[in-house]
Design an enzyme around this catalytic site. Structure first.
Site, PDB file in Angstrom:
ATOM      1  CG  ASP A   1     -12.645   1.279   2.523  1.00 57.84           C
ATOM      2  OD1 ASP A   1     -12.363   0.106   2.254  1.00 57.84           O
ATOM      3  OD2 ASP A   1     -13.708   1.829   2.182  1.00 57.84           O
TER       4      ASP A   1
ATOM      5  CG  ASP B   1      -3.906  -1.943  -3.216  1.00 53.67           C
ATOM      6  OD1 ASP B   1      -4.953  -1.951  -3.852  1.00 53.67           O
ATOM      7  OD2 ASP B   1      -3.807  -1.448  -2.081  1.00 53.67           O
TER       8      ASP B   1
ATOM      9  CG  ASP C   1      -2.212   0.859   0.920  1.00 46.95           C
ATOM     10  OD1 ASP C   1      -2.595   0.988  -0.259  1.00 46.95           O
ATOM     11  OD2 ASP C   1      -2.770   1.395   1.880  1.00 46.95           O
TER      12      ASP C   1
END
Length: 343
Positions: A317, A166, A128
């Site tokens: 989130d 991701d 991330d």
């Protein structure tokens, strides 16, 4: 864990057989080949009921525990609404420190129910790129060890694994620093190879969502370098809100560029589509969203192996719009998603 619609503004703000054949009964099936496309209806129609889903429902999920709390508090209406999450299969995200206990628990529970567990492997180094879900293995060898432990814990059981949400899109959009790209490609390819040594694991390498990487062509070479040819397909819309029609169109184009590769779609929160108005951090705990099509392998689309709830509905989130830390259960948000659901 967050899945973002990456725009320049947003970046500035933060500098699984699935099955052989398709019978008409509701008996559980195991992932030993691609699912039949001759399922019940199209994506816009009601899917098979959760009782007929081949995927495992975790009786110890946060949603299931919340239902019991609501019932104990006399909030019977809220409890019934939240069963729209608690009684449906949701992906399991094993912990980054040691995946074995959680994988083992899920595999055993699924075996007892005659179902297939859905997992997310989410522990790549530099995960991330330092944002809400930062973390991951501290180096390449630690990641290899983690993947090996994960795969060994699955053993000969059936399982679907969505690999590293991701990881590839963050290479494409430039968020992951260039010095980590070669290592990441190698680790992803090695992870696919290791997982596929287990006879009944199906692996879907994450490819983001159409509002993030808007040109499917940009993903082709990165996915190839990451080992997509060895995987069972790619996953789309993980933790995002793009509609099924939008995602399927994008996925069909990307599939064509990859020679017909199949894919899965995360429908956990896309029932009302994305937050309108191109607002900042539209991917992060947007208000007014709803559950999408419940998990099923009966998609009515020969390229779509399954609609899955990969993001756990009700998990935050990140610390935006009043939410707790990424991945933390947020019952109020979960209740809103369930209350607005159409099925």
């Amino acid at each position: 864990m967050s899945r973002r619609t990456v725009t320049a503004a947003a970046l500035t703000l933060v500098s699984a057989l699935l099955l052989t054949g398709c019978s008409t009964d509701d008996s559980p099936r195991t992932p030993v080949g691609p699912p039949s496309a001759a399922g019940e209806g199209s994506a816009g129609e009601a899917p098979a009921p959760s009782a007929g889903s081949p995927f495992w429902v975790d009786p110890e999920s946060d949603a299931a525990k919340q239902v019991k709390r609501y019932e104990a508090q006399g909030r019977t209406e809220d409890a019934e609404v939240l069963k729209r999450i608690a009684e449906r299969p949701v992906a399991d995200w094993p912990a980054g420190d040691d995946p074995v206990p959680e994988v083992t628990r899920a595999v055993r529970g699924a075996a007892a129910d005659g179902r297939t567990p859905v997992f997310v492997a989410y522990n790549i180094p530099h995960r991330d790129c330092g944002m809400y879900s930062a973390g991951g293995s501290h180096d390449a060898q630690a990641y290899r060890n983690w993947v090996d432990a994960f795969a060994s814990a699955v053993g000969d059981s059936p399982a679907i694994v969505v690999l590293e949400p991701d990881a590839v899109p963050h290479i494409v959009d430039g968020c992951t620093p260039a010095q980590y790209h070669d290592e990441r490609y190698q680790l992803l390819a090695e992870a696919i190879e290791r997982l596929k040594r287990q006879p009944r694991i199906r692996v879907y390498l994450d490819a983001g969502n159409p509002a993030w990487i808007d040109d499917p062509g940009k993903l082709v070479e990165p996915l190839r370098r990451a080992g997509i040819a060895r995987a069972d397909g790619f996953s789309l819309n993980v933790s995002n809100f793009q509609t099924n029609d939008t995602v399927k169109g994008f996925g069909a184009t990307l599939s064509g560029l990859l020679g017909g590769t199949h894919f899965t779609v995360d429908t956990s929160r896309n029932g009302d589509g994305p937050l309108p108005g191109d607002r900042a951090e539209a991917w992060c705990n947007p208000p007014g969203r709803s559950l999408g099509v419940p998990p099923t392998d009966r998609t009515g689309d020969e390229l779509v192996d399954a609609y899955l709830w990969i993001k756990r509905p009700g998990d935050s989130d990140g610390q935006c719009r009043g939410g707790p830390a990424a991945g933390t259960w947020w019952p109020e948000y979960a209740l809103g998603l369930a209350r607005r659901a159409r099925s």
